[in-house]
Design a protein around this motif. Structure first.
Motif, mmCIF file in Angstrom:
data_model
loop_
_atom_site.group_PDB
_atom_site.id
_atom_site.type_symbol
_atom_site.label_atom_id
_atom_site.label_comp_id
_atom_site.label_asym_id
_atom_site.label_seq_id
_atom_site.Cartn_x
_atom_site.Cartn_y
_atom_site.Cartn_z
ATOM 1 N N HIS A 193 0.838 -1.206 0.000
ATOM 2 C CA HIS A 193 0.000 0.000 0.000
ATOM 3 C C HIS A 193 0.871 1.253 0.000
ATOM 4 C CE1 HIS A 193 -3.628 2.239 0.341
ATOM 5 N NE2 HIS A 193 -3.468 2.604 1.605
ATOM 6 N N GLN A 194 1.953 1.216 0.765
ATOM 7 C CA GLN A 194 2.884 2.347 0.778
ATOM 8 C C GLN A 194 3.462 2.592 -0.616
ATOM 9 O OE1 GLN A 194 5.819 1.394 3.717
ATOM 10 N NE2 GLN A 194 4.417 1.663 5.445
ATOM 11 N N ARG A 195 3.857 1.517 -1.270
ATOM 12 C CA ARG A 195 4.377 1.637 -2.636
ATOM 13 C C ARG A 195 3.378 2.313 -3.555
ATOM 14 N NH1 ARG A 195 3.909 -3.835 -4.889
ATOM 15 N NH2 ARG A 195 1.763 -3.044 -5.027
ATOM 16 N N ASP A 196 2.135 1.858 -3.479
ATOM 17 C CA ASP A 196 1.109 2.397 -4.375
ATOM 18 C C ASP A 196 0.842 3.874 -4.091
ATOM 19 O OD1 ASP A 196 0.943 -0.128 -5.428
ATOM 20 O OD2 ASP A 196 -0.873 -0.682 -4.317
ATOM 21 N N GLU A 197 0.814 4.241 -2.800
ATOM 22 C CA GLU A 197 0.553 5.632 -2.441
ATOM 23 C C GLU A 197 1.720 6.536 -2.839
ATOM 24 O OE1 GLU A 197 -2.544 7.179 -0.560
ATOM 25 O OE2 GLU A 197 -2.671 5.814 -2.276
ATOM 26 N N MET A 198 2.950 6.058 -2.650
ATOM 27 C CA MET A 198 4.108 6.851 -3.062
ATOM 28 C C MET A 198 4.110 7.060 -4.572
ATOM 29 S SD MET A 198 5.862 7.869 -0.470
ATOM 30 C CE MET A 198 7.596 8.100 -0.896
ATOM 31 N N ARG A 199 3.732 6.034 -5.301
ATOM 32 C CA ARG A 199 3.644 6.169 -6.762
ATOM 33 C C ARG A 199 2.600 7.222 -7.132
ATOM 34 N NH1 ARG A 199 3.071 0.826 -8.580
ATOM 35 N NH2 ARG A 199 5.320 0.820 -9.030
ATOM 36 N N ARG A 200 1.420 7.121 -6.524
ATOM 37 C CA ARG A 200 0.339 8.059 -6.846
ATOM 38 C C ARG A 200 0.735 9.495 -6.492
ATOM 39 N NH1 ARG A 200 -3.873 10.465 -4.088
ATOM 40 N NH2 ARG A 200 -3.291 9.430 -2.121
ATOM 41 N N LEU A 201 1.256 9.696 -5.280
ATOM 42 C CA LEU A 201 1.593 11.045 -4.834
ATOM 43 C C LEU A 201 2.795 11.614 -5.581
ATOM 44 C CD1 LEU A 201 1.063 10.440 -1.011
ATOM 45 C CD2 LEU A 201 -0.368 11.854 -2.498
ATOM 46 N N GLY A 202 3.686 10.743 -6.006
ATOM 47 C CA GLY A 202 4.858 11.211 -6.737
ATOM 48 C C GLY A 202 4.523 11.823 -8.078
ATOM 49 N N PHE A 203 3.343 11.519 -8.614
ATOM 50 C CA PHE A 203 2.927 12.083 -9.891
ATOM 51 C C PHE A 203 2.115 13.372 -9.727
ATOM 52 C CE2 PHE A 203 3.482 7.620 -11.499
ATOM 53 C CZ PHE A 203 4.473 7.922 -12.419
ATOM 54 N N THR A 204 1.922 13.850 -8.500
ATOM 55 C CA THR A 204 1.106 15.049 -8.292
ATOM 56 C C THR A 204 1.922 16.314 -8.532
ATOM 57 O OG1 THR A 204 1.623 15.188 -5.919
ATOM 58 C CG2 THR A 204 -0.293 13.867 -6.553
ATOM 59 N N ARG A 205 1.197 17.378 -8.861
ATOM 60 C CA ARG A 205 1.844 18.685 -9.008
ATOM 61 C C ARG A 205 2.425 19.169 -7.686
ATOM 62 N NH1 ARG A 205 -2.039 22.482 -12.849
ATOM 63 N NH2 ARG A 205 -2.167 21.066 -14.643
ATOM 64 N N ASP A 206 1.729 18.851 -6.599
ATOM 65 C CA ASP A 206 2.219 19.313 -5.297
ATOM 66 C C ASP A 206 3.593 18.733 -4.971
ATOM 67 O OD1 ASP A 206 0.094 20.944 -4.825
ATOM 68 O OD2 ASP A 206 -0.868 19.663 -3.324
ATOM 69 N N TYR A 207 3.810 17.480 -5.306
ATOM 70 C CA TYR A 207 5.131 16.904 -5.050
ATOM 71 C C TYR A 207 6.189 17.623 -5.871
ATOM 72 C CZ TYR A 207 9.116 13.791 -5.182
ATOM 73 O OH TYR A 207 10.390 13.306 -5.125
ATOM 74 N N ARG A 208 5.907 17.871 -7.131
ATOM 75 C CA ARG A 208 6.876 18.574 -7.978
ATOM 76 C C ARG A 208 7.123 19.987 -7.458
ATOM 77 N NH1 ARG A 208 3.807 15.904 -11.975
ATOM 78 N NH2 ARG A 208 2.763 17.805 -12.673
ATOM 79 N N GLU A 209 6.054 20.627 -6.993
ATOM 80 C CA GLU A 209 6.203 21.972 -6.438
ATOM 81 C C GLU A 209 7.031 21.943 -5.162
ATOM 82 O OE1 GLU A 209 5.712 26.011 -5.164
ATOM 83 O OE2 GLU A 209 5.894 24.970 -7.083
ATOM 84 N N GLY A 210 6.821 20.954 -4.315
ATOM 85 C CA GLY A 210 7.583 20.857 -3.080
ATOM 86 C C GLY A 210 9.068 20.686 -3.334
ATOM 87 N N VAL A 211 9.411 19.829 -4.297
ATOM 88 C CA VAL A 211 10.822 19.612 -4.640
ATOM 89 C C VAL A 211 11.420 20.881 -5.240
ATOM 90 C CG1 VAL A 211 12.399 18.327 -6.117
ATOM 91 C CG2 VAL A 211 10.549 17.137 -4.934
ATOM 92 N N ALA A 212 10.681 21.526 -6.135
ATOM 93 C CA ALA A 212 11.180 22.743 -6.769
ATOM 94 C C ALA A 212 11.392 23.845 -5.740
ATOM 95 C CB ALA A 212 10.212 23.204 -7.852
#
Length: 259
Positions: free
Chosen positions: A227-246
């Motif tokens: 479940h952790q794997r699946d959630e990390m995959r899903r969240l990793g594709f969000t704009r918010d994740y990209r914005e957080g890293v940027a």
């Protein structure tokens, strides 16, 4: 919907809901349940919910003068639980927004268990948590018998439920029953700071944290890892994740959109 027994204020991404029957220690009637249900269903763009009580108490649970539970009458308490208390506990658990209980005074009976059903409980040092059911020949409802042993263990859960002794906020924090106890005069500033911090974080991530921790009891370790794997995959594709890293790499404040 015009509210008579609760107050609602929504601003800066924070919905603040106040149980507003201070003359009855904010005890619940059927009407209050209806109003709170409506408020929680219409949070708008709020990213955090703060639930508290007016006056000197958080909530004394069920108003025993309410027609649904009036003493001296043969009433179906199971019906009251099924119609009012269970839906409230389920709603608090399933909302995507983190819910903070601001416990400003006594939290008794179902009122204590509604606080424990929230995601974070911040209490004034003068506050007390009371499992007052045994004096009426009842059991800890509103999720109490589920949350108590998971938060403090069976021995302490039984002690609280059987004796009905008040538990001071400091000891509740020491036991892990609540997140934090603070000096009374610092309650507002502490709750405001936590709420503002959560409101500024990625809402999709907070919703996922809440969901995965609250449901982890039902999964094995292997299932949880998947479940952790699946959630990390899903969240990793969000704009918010990209914005957080940027934002981190550019050393600037992040602007999360919930996408």
């Amino acid at each position: 919907m015009a509210y008579e027994s609760i107050l609602v204020a929504n601003g800066d991404g924070i919905a603040r809901i106040t149980l507003n029957r201070p003359d009855r220690l904010n005890s619940f009637t059927r009407a209050m349940h209806s109003e709170l249900r409506d408020a929680l269903a219409n949070l708008g763009n709020a990213r955090v919910v703060v639930l508290t009580g007016a006056g000197r108490g958080f909530c004394a649970g069920q108003d025993l003068n309410d027609r649904a539970v009036a003493p001296g009458e043969a009433v179906d308490l199971g019906e009251t639980v099924e119609e009012s208390w269970n839906p409230l506990v389920r709603t608090l658990a399933s909302l995507p927004q983190p819910v903070i209980a601001r416990v400003n005074g006594v939290a008794a009976g179902a009122g204590a268990n509604i606080a424990l059903a929230c995601d974070l409980v911040i209490a004034a040092r003068s506050a007390k948590f009371i499992q007052s059911f045994s004096a009426l020949g009842l059991i800890p409802d509103s999720g109490g018998s589920w949350h108590l042993p998971r938060l403090v263990g069976q021995a302490r859960a039984l002690g609280m439920a059987l004796t009905g002794e008040p538990l001071a906020a400091d000891k509740a924090a020491d036991w892990g029953l609540i997140w934090k106890a603070v000096d009374d005069e610092q309650l507002d500033s502490e709750v405001d700071a936590v709420a503002a911090r959560l409101a500024a974080l990625p809402p999709l991530g907070l919703a996922a944290i809440k969901q995965i921790i609250r449901t982890s009891w039902s999964r094995s370790l292997d299932e949880e890892l998947d479940h952790q794997r699946d959630e990390m995959r899903r969240l990793g594709f969000t704009r918010d994740y990209r914005e957080g890293v940027a934002a981190f790499l550019e050393k600037r404040p992040a602007r999360f959109e919930g996408r």
